[in-house]
Design an enzyme around this catalytic site. Structure first.
Site, PDB file in Angstrom:
ATOM      1  N   HIS A 127      -1.818 -25.656   1.408  1.00 35.59           N
ATOM      2  CA  HIS A 127      -3.234 -25.557   1.038  1.00 35.59           C
ATOM      3  C   HIS A 127      -3.364 -25.061  -0.405  1.00 35.59           C
ATOM      4  CE1 HIS A 127      -7.537 -24.609   1.262  1.00 35.59           C
ATOM      5  NE2 HIS A 127      -7.255 -23.389   0.842  1.00 35.59           N
ATOM      6  N   TYR A 144     -16.641 -18.482  -8.619  1.00 41.45           N
ATOM      7  CA  TYR A 144     -15.397 -17.767  -8.283  1.00 41.45           C
ATOM      8  C   TYR A 144     -14.694 -17.111  -9.463  1.00 41.45           C
ATOM      9  CZ  TYR A 144     -11.755 -21.104  -9.832  1.00 41.45           C
ATOM     10  OH  TYR A 144     -10.906 -21.868 -10.567  1.00 41.45           O
TER      11      TYR A 144
END
Ligand code: CA
Length: 433
Positions: free
Chosen positions: A140, A250
């Site tokens: 991931h 972020y």
């Protein structure tokens, strides 16, 4: 850790438990449930029934340590049970196995302590003090990194530090509770300024949840050789993510509102004892990777600190439902694709003196496998929304739409043992209000 409770020949007098995909007598997970019109209380899943622990205690079926552990697991939260540690858990497991086994002399008395699971509501099994989400799924991390940095997907710290961030405990809900599509601030690549509205890139994340058992005092790090003893159990975790909000917010401090609007967990605490048959060696690191720093390195942990669990993501859309079609399998992955073990996560988390408490929850981070059929998020499965998932109903999905239901499942299988599962972690997306 393997004993008579794992015996594959063991059958239960609760007929639905024998051959049950999740809850045969070899599993015995604990949770908190409320029967219709009743107060929440502790219970044990067995087949399609739930054993009411306070009711079984009241008729005197437990003694000694098993009694103490059953008492700790009887209330509306299981934090007291999680604080006990392996010895007490084993005593309770052993007694439950005896009571629920085919030849149990207590079965007539116990029948009155069973509820049909379908008629009960499952609650969060513990009051979650803190929730920390890691990022140990290396496929991931690589897949997502590639979308931002094709030549350099993993940042240099990844192979030294079990990367994580502090999540939000207040918005964690058990399986079955719907999730409201969040609003937020996002800036499409072509726009010069952000706008505010419903997220257009809503995603799931396939994760394993780790319940902290006995914790540590502030300023008292947990050594790597004692870290696995601090795990109280496991669950499935869907760490819902709004990718458009995430991409804009972020930097530099990491995820915030893109993640904290909801997380969904499976409601049963699957104990480390139940998972003992499915422990495996931590897969070797690729050639050229650094060894973990000494504080994260333990031989026993490397030998048996990983889990072989199949992890599955399914999607049920309104279109599939309308046509009577089954859920579409979005991914089949495995818990073995973690670059760091759970013990390493715990030791790293406490290495600066940070205290973990019984009932804290850790997420592993999204656990994708190495190929396109094992992506633990839709961001990866569709390559950032570019290649939609095509469903048997004729529908396509770039990201999740309102009315979509995401279902996570986990299963341990090993030759010579009875397979066990976690129960479902499912939730439907509701439209923004
Ligand atoms: Ca996550």
């Amino acid at each position: 850790m393997l004993d008579h409770t794992h015996d594959p020949k063991l059958k239960s007098w609760v007929a639905s438990a024998n051959g049950h995909p999740d809850f045969p007598i070899q599993n015995l997970p604990l949770g908190v449930f409320a029967p219709e019109g009743g107060e929440p209380r502790g219970g044990v899943a067995i087949g399609d029934r739930i054993l009411d622990l306070p009711a079984a205690l009241a008729i005197g079926l437990f003694e000694g340590k098993a009694r103490e552990a059953a008492q700790a697991a009887s209330g509306a939260t299981l934090n007291a049970f999680l604080s006990l540690g392996a010895g007490m858990r084993q005593s309770l497991r052993s007694r439950l196995s005896e009571l629920l086994a085919q030849d149990s002399p207590e079965q007539d008395r116990l029948k009155a302590c069973l509820h049909a699971a379908a008629e009960c509501t499952l609650r969060l099994p513990a009051r979650i003090g803190d929730y920390t989400d890691f990022y140990v799924g290396i496929h991931h991390a690589t897949n997502v990194g590639k979308q931002f940095r094709p030549d350099n997907p993993l940042l240099p710290n990844y192979k030294y530090v079990p990367i994580g961030y502090h999540g939000r405990a207040s918005s964690i809900r058990p399986s079955g509770v719907p999730v409201r599509r969040p609003r937020g601030q996002a800036k499409p690549a072509e726009a010069t300024v952000p706008d505010f509205g419903p997220s257009q890139r809503l995603d799931y994340e396939l994760e394993l949840g780790v319940w902290i058992g006995p914790g540590n005092g502030l300023g008292e790090p947990i050594r790597i050789d004692e870290a696995s003893g601090r795990v109280g159990g496991y669950c499935l975790l869907n760490d819902w993510s709004a990718r458009d909000i995430q991409a804009w917010e972020y930097q530099p401090l990491g995820p915030f509102l893109a993640k904290n609007f909801a997380s969904t967990i499976s409601a049963w605490i699957v104990t480390p004892e139940a998972l003992a048959p499915f422990r495996i060696a931590q897969p070797g690191r690729p050639e050229g990777d650094p060894a973990p720093l000494p504080y994260l390195m333990d031989e026993a942990d490397q030998r048996e600190g990983a889990l072989d669990l199949e992890l599955e993501v399914l999607l049920l859309t309104p279109g599939l439902q309308a046509k009577g079609l089954p859920p579409h399998r979005l991914a089949l992955s495995n818990a073995r694709h973690m670059y760091w073990t759970v013990a390493q996560m715990i030791t790293h988390h406490t290495s600066n003196g940070c205290n973990l408490q019984p009932g804290d929850l850790l997420g592993t981070g999204t656990i994708s496998g190495p190929d396109q059929e094992s992506c633990g998020s839709i961001l990866e499965a569709t390559l950032g929304g570019k290649n939609p998932v095509v469903l048997a109903s004729g529908e396509e999905r770039h990201f999740l739409e309102d009315g979509d239901e995401v279902i996570l499942r986990a299963r341990g299988r090993r030759e010579g043992y009875v397979p066990i599962g976690f129960g479902e972690c499912r939730s439907t997306i509701l439209p923004t209000v």
